[in-house]
Design an enzyme around this catalytic site. Sequence first.
Site, mmCIF file in Angstrom:
data_model
loop_
_atom_site.group_PDB
_atom_site.id
_atom_site.type_symbol
_atom_site.label_atom_id
_atom_site.label_comp_id
_atom_site.label_asym_id
_atom_site.label_seq_id
_atom_site.Cartn_x
_atom_site.Cartn_y
_atom_site.Cartn_z
ATOM 1 N N SER A 211 -66.865 42.436 -23.102
ATOM 2 C CA SER A 211 -66.992 43.205 -21.867
ATOM 3 C C SER A 211 -66.096 42.630 -20.776
ATOM 4 O O SER A 211 -65.653 41.485 -20.855
ATOM 5 C CB SER A 211 -68.449 43.186 -21.394
ATOM 6 N N GLU A 284 -67.276 53.628 -26.200
ATOM 7 C CA GLU A 284 -68.605 53.405 -25.636
ATOM 8 C C GLU A 284 -68.529 52.821 -24.225
ATOM 9 O O GLU A 284 -68.999 51.706 -23.967
ATOM 10 C CB GLU A 284 -69.405 52.471 -26.541
ATOM 11 N N GLY A 286 -69.529 51.802 -20.583
ATOM 12 C CA GLY A 286 -70.767 51.648 -19.829
ATOM 13 C C GLY A 286 -70.465 51.142 -18.439
ATOM 14 O O GLY A 286 -70.584 51.853 -17.454
ATOM 15 N N TYR A 323 -73.157 33.487 -15.101
ATOM 16 C CA TYR A 323 -71.809 33.099 -15.509
ATOM 17 C C TYR A 323 -70.768 33.241 -14.405
ATOM 18 O O TYR A 323 -69.618 33.569 -14.653
ATOM 19 C CB TYR A 323 -71.353 33.854 -16.769
ATOM 20 N N CYS A 350 -86.466 30.550 -5.240
ATOM 21 C CA CYS A 350 -86.577 29.082 -5.197
ATOM 22 C C CYS A 350 -85.635 28.440 -6.203
ATOM 23 O O CYS A 350 -86.069 27.746 -7.133
ATOM 24 C CB CYS A 350 -88.024 28.670 -5.440
#
Length: 421
Positions: A211, A284, A286, A323, A350
């Site tokens: 991705s 596909e 997205g 990430y 927190c």
Amino acid sequence: MTQVLEHAWPYTAERVDGELRIGGIGVRALAAEYGTPAYLLDEADFRARCREWLDALPDGDVHYGGKAFVCPELVRWLVELGLRLDVCTGGELAVGLAGGMPPERITFHGNNKSPAELRRAVETGVGCVVADSFTEIDRLAALAAGLGVRQRVMVRVTPGVDAATHASIATGGEDSKFGFSLSAGLALRAAGRVLAEPALELVGLHSHIGSQILDTTSFAAAARRMAGLLAEVEREYGVRLPTLDLGGGLGIAYRPEDPRPPSPAELVAALREALPGDVRLAVEPGRSIAGPSTVALYEVGTVKGRYVSVDGGMSDNPRPAMYGAPYTAVLASRESDAAESVVTVVGKHCESGDVLVRNIPLPGDLRPGDLLAVPASGAYQRSMASNYNHVARPPVIAVRDGAARVVVRRETEEDLLRLYP
């Protein structure tokens, strides 16, 4: 004065006298009616991006990647526009069916589908199951035979292409939990295993290399390897498979300074050049549809030195903490002539790692009650949102032509407490 915003923003985004407007509605009115944090989904933008993919591939299949974000109302748009839908869990399948997607237009992915999920897929009549392991092939064959149906199947292939993206979202290399290795010969064996099962119909091969990929080189390399595997299957088993699904993964711009990604037409052209002319191509998308269509809206709660705290955070956008995904933010509710200061936008959780945007210049007069907007928030934010610290997840508000409506309502404390016996 009106300023049209571009690149990382939805098509209808504009500033009018300093206030951000999406779908013809100002963010102050949206915040007053629906509260913050909230995801503002530009319906016209979403539909336009769907049409870009359909126009780029008129002789193939466009499957919307539901894992990016899906809800029943969005599925209704997909049905109306003529897209198909990819799901990878029983829950996503349930949402697709609830939105009215015909089951024959649904493809079921996943590296560890449970027997119950496989049974529901076969009983429902999903158009295709993407087989991810030999265990799954055996399970699926037994299920289909027991139900007296012939299930359409694709074999997921790991083509050995290392895409230029973060390791957490790269899926096409040799060391992957997904699919059958091409180089080790497992993909060819898997195709043979499916072809040997009377209750299964092998209709094509599938790959997905990752991705947030911003060039066509990796996609084209995967296409060439998959075309070679199609030829191997024909030589070995005498079967010419009709379809090659090359997955999704096209990236988007998250900030104005980010490079402009390839268009759907540019990507499809690169794939076509690498494939035989008689293969039906499926894709596909997205993120490239949902991502730019949505803006996350927050209210500033405190300003403390270089930290600007807002009323959301890692529970509604875990990607920066997971990430280091980069975002931008703007003051959305008013104009400011104040000199800019470099600040870090943080959430209310927190965790010291609860950061939404690091080191960004924003007006030095930011104050509690101001609204901040974060573009490119439609993919992998609401779908990955959590209830960390028992924070309720935000709503998704669709905006179009000056009208707004809730397509995913805000969670409440009652929703959270309902889980406890």
